[in-house]
Motif scaffolding. Structure first.
Motif, PDB file in Angstrom:
ATOM      1  N   MET A  72      30.293  50.612  43.817  1.00 15.12           N
ATOM      2  CA  MET A  72      31.296  51.166  44.523  1.00 15.12           C
ATOM      3  C   MET A  72      32.236  52.403  43.960  1.00 15.12           C
ATOM      4  O   MET A  72      31.961  53.432  44.785  1.00 15.12           O
ATOM      5  N   SER A 129      37.721  43.817  48.379  1.00 14.24           N
ATOM      6  CA  SER A 129      36.974  43.403  49.482  1.00 14.24           C
ATOM      7  C   SER A 129      38.048  42.738  50.498  1.00 14.24           C
ATOM      8  O   SER A 129      37.873  42.646  51.658  1.00 14.24           O
ATOM      9  N   LYS A 149      42.899  42.737  38.196  1.00 15.35           N
ATOM     10  CA  LYS A 149      43.246  43.642  38.741  1.00 15.35           C
ATOM     11  C   LYS A 149      44.917  43.818  38.643  1.00 15.35           C
ATOM     12  O   LYS A 149      45.456  45.054  38.355  1.00 15.35           O
ATOM     13  N   ASP A 167      35.332  52.853  32.620  1.00  9.78           N
ATOM     14  CA  ASP A 167      34.750  51.574  32.747  1.00  9.78           C
ATOM     15  C   ASP A 167      35.152  51.029  31.409  1.00  9.78           C
ATOM     16  O   ASP A 167      35.704  51.697  30.591  1.00  9.78           O
ATOM     17  N   GLU A 172      36.305  41.808  41.138  1.00  7.43           N
ATOM     18  CA  GLU A 172      37.197  41.251  42.346  1.00  7.43           C
ATOM     19  C   GLU A 172      37.853  39.816  41.735  1.00  7.43           C
ATOM     20  O   GLU A 172      37.812  39.079  42.219  1.00  7.43           O
TER      21      GLU A 172
HETATM   22  N1  LIG Z   1      29.897  45.775  46.382  1.00 15.33           N
HETATM   23  C1  LIG Z   1      30.314  45.738  47.810  1.00 15.33           C
HETATM   24  O1  LIG Z   1      29.694  45.343  48.758  1.00 15.33           O
HETATM   25  C2  LIG Z   1      31.656  46.061  47.791  1.00 15.33           C
HETATM   26  C3  LIG Z   1      32.141  46.502  49.179  1.00 15.33           C
HETATM   27  C4  LIG Z   1      33.551  46.877  49.385  1.00 15.33           C
HETATM   28  C5  LIG Z   1      34.395  46.611  48.434  1.00 15.33           C
HETATM   29  N2  LIG Z   1      34.082  46.036  47.033  1.00 15.33           N
HETATM   30  C6  LIG Z   1      35.008  45.892  46.064  1.00 15.33           C
HETATM   31  O2  LIG Z   1      34.895  46.892  45.181  1.00 15.33           O
HETATM   32  C7  LIG Z   1      35.344  46.564  43.618  1.00 15.33           C
HETATM   33  C8  LIG Z   1      34.065  46.788  42.980  1.00 15.33           C
HETATM   34  O3  LIG Z   1      32.950  46.208  43.496  1.00 15.33           O
HETATM   35  P1  LIG Z   1      31.516  46.392  42.905  1.00 15.33           P
HETATM   36  O4  LIG Z   1      30.516  45.851  43.908  1.00 15.33           O
HETATM   37  O5  LIG Z   1      31.398  47.928  42.710  1.00 15.33           O
HETATM   38  O6  LIG Z   1      31.349  45.894  41.520  1.00 15.33           O
HETATM   39  P2  LIG Z   1      30.439  46.247  40.306  1.00 15.33           P
HETATM   40  O7  LIG Z   1      30.321  44.816  39.441  1.00 15.33           O
HETATM   41  O8  LIG Z   1      29.296  46.962  40.769  1.00 15.33           O
HETATM   42  O9  LIG Z   1      31.316  47.216  39.265  1.00 15.33           O
HETATM   43  C9  LIG Z   1      32.492  46.806  38.837  1.00 15.33           C
HETATM   44  C10 LIG Z   1      32.744  47.455  37.548  1.00 15.33           C
HETATM   45  O10 LIG Z   1      34.222  47.318  37.175  1.00 15.33           O
HETATM   46  C11 LIG Z   1      34.102  47.275  35.678  1.00 15.33           C
HETATM   47  N3  LIG Z   1      35.153  46.844  35.311  1.00 15.33           N
HETATM   48  C12 LIG Z   1      35.686  45.168  35.197  1.00 15.33           C
HETATM   49  N4  LIG Z   1      36.834  45.332  34.725  1.00 15.33           N
HETATM   50  C13 LIG Z   1      37.494  46.471  34.420  1.00 15.33           C
HETATM   51  C14 LIG Z   1      38.606  47.053  33.864  1.00 15.33           C
HETATM   52  N5  LIG Z   1      39.597  46.385  33.609  1.00 15.33           N
HETATM   53  N6  LIG Z   1      38.768  48.422  34.054  1.00 15.33           N
HETATM   54  C15 LIG Z   1      37.647  49.450  34.275  1.00 15.33           C
HETATM   55  N7  LIG Z   1      36.515  48.971  34.746  1.00 15.33           N
HETATM   56  C16 LIG Z   1      36.382  47.470  34.711  1.00 15.33           C
HETATM   57  C17 LIG Z   1      32.967  46.683  35.354  1.00 15.33           C
HETATM   58  O11 LIG Z   1      32.340  46.877  34.083  1.00 15.33           O
HETATM   59  C18 LIG Z   1      31.819  47.121  36.370  1.00 15.33           C
HETATM   60  O12 LIG Z   1      30.974  48.080  35.944  1.00 15.33           O
HETATM   61  C19 LIG Z   1      35.467  44.716  44.184  1.00 15.33           C
HETATM   62  O13 LIG Z   1      36.781  44.849  44.042  1.00 15.33           O
HETATM   63  C20 LIG Z   1      34.714  44.652  45.243  1.00 15.33           C
HETATM   64  O14 LIG Z   1      35.160  43.334  45.987  1.00 15.33           O
HETATM   65  C21 LIG Z   1      32.588  45.805  46.798  1.00 15.33           C
END
Ligand SMILES: NC(=O)c1ccc[n+]([C@@H]2O[C@H](COP(=O)([O-])OP(=O)(O)OC[C@H]3O[C@@H](n4cnc5c(N)ncnc54)[C@H](O)[C@@H]3O)[C@@H](O)[C@H]2O)c1
Length: 314
Positions: free
Chosen positions: A17, A122, A100, A36, A95
């Protein structure tokens, strides 16, 4: 803060995302900084951005000449301090509620006093995520849909403390990046899109479990019936066009028969227990072995792009 004061966007989380959201803002000329926890995640984010650019160019939705600035506008760091001069900070990290909450507590110490804080959760509670933030006026949910560089919707969710000013400015910002904003007035789980999506999912599983139809026919019925309508008219417009009296009478006998289960159904549990998780394990309801997984993703993206072009031209 006014919309034209927004120049720099901070994005935390360089995953699926965060990378897509970075691409969107950078392409529109915003200065973007992505963070990150490890350099390796930043590296793969750069790759993702270049894949998104290429696929948009291939579809004629982005000019080659836009690539250089899009890439140049994104900086990367593993140090949160880079958020100190950002006007809007968007969090797209793992998530998990406690992670968070701690993230935002730390960011508040670094960020400008008027910076807007947006979480891309999400479905976690916006109010809960902001619990450790002192100034919650500026805290809001900003839910992009995956893949963010393609899907137009962005849900803006009010937490208990979110001010009207914060909602207004993000409404303008979402429009400025050519996305479609909706406002979720109450911090309800699943917001709008996922509440509707999962009501449909529950009934789809129920139809399969009750032997009313096969899973293939459930998908076909949706795609060629209700789903055919939905990009053009929403469920409430559909009812207006069909006649509210008719929808009332159907609701009177049908609601009583629809699934209201409170737990995921057996049919889904069984697939989970067999580690049949869909495309990622090469088997779910359908078979994705021997390259059919990639085919399914490519076909989805191709059709999504067609839909996007249709929406742009409609
Ligand atoms: N994938 C989907 O379909 C989707 C859709 C809408 C919303 N979301 C939401 O978006 C958010 C991210 O999801 P994603 O799918 O991109 O996940 P992802 O696992 O692809 O990416 C998350 C990234 O965050 C990093 N991270 C973790 N803790 C951290 C911190 N303290 N500081 C900085 N970076 C950190 C991780 O290393 C990872 O690279 C979540 O809250 C998820 O619920 C996801």
């Amino acid at each position: 803060m006014k919309i034209d004061d927004i120049k720099k966007i901070g994005i935390a989380g360089a995953g699926t995302m965060g990378s897509g959201i970075a691409q969107i803002f950078a392409r529109k000329g915003y200065e973007v900084v992505v963070t990150d926890i490890k350099e390796e995640f930043l590296k793969s984010s750069k790759r993702l951005v270049s894949i998104f650019n290429s696929s948009l160019i291939e579809e004629g939705l982005m000019a080659e000449s836009e690539v250089e600035n899009t890439v140049k506008n994104i900086k990367y760091s593993i140090d949160k301090k880079v958020f100190s001069d950002c006007d809007v900070i968007i969090e797209a990290i793992i998530e998990k509620m406690d992670i968070k909450q701690d993230f935002w507590r730390e960011v508040e110490e670094i960020a400008k006093s008027d910076a807007i804080f947006a979480t891309n959760t999400s479905g976690l509670s916006i109010t809960e995520i902001s619990k450790k933030v002192k100034n919650r006026d500026r805290f809001i949910g900003m839910h992009f849909w995956n893949p963010p560089h393609i899907i137009p919707l962005v849900e803006l969710i009010r937490g208990e403390g979110t001010s009207g000013g914060t909602v207004d400015i993000l409404l303008k910002l979402v429009k400025k990046i050519d996305k479609e904003p909706v406002v979720v007035q109450k911090d309800a789980p699943g917001f709008i899109g996922n509440r509707i999506q999962f009501a449909v999912f529950r009934e789809a599983l129920n139809i399969v479990e009750e032997g009313i139809a096969t899973f293939e026919d459930v998908d076909r019925a949706m795609k060629y019936g209700p789903g055919f309508r939905y990009p053009i008219i929403g469920p409430l417009e559909t009812a207006d066009l069909g006649g509210l009296d008719t929808f009332y009478y159907i609701s009177s006998y049908l609601f009583n028969d629809l699934s209201d289960v409170k737990e995921p159904q057996e049919v889904l549990k069984k697939l989970m227990d067999n580690n049949e998780l869909g495309v990622k394990s090469k088997k779910g309801f359908y078979d994705y072995s021997e390259g059919k997984d990639e085919e399914a993703i490519k076909r989805r993206d191709k059709m999504f792009f067609k839909m996007l072009k249709y929406i742009h031209n409609a």
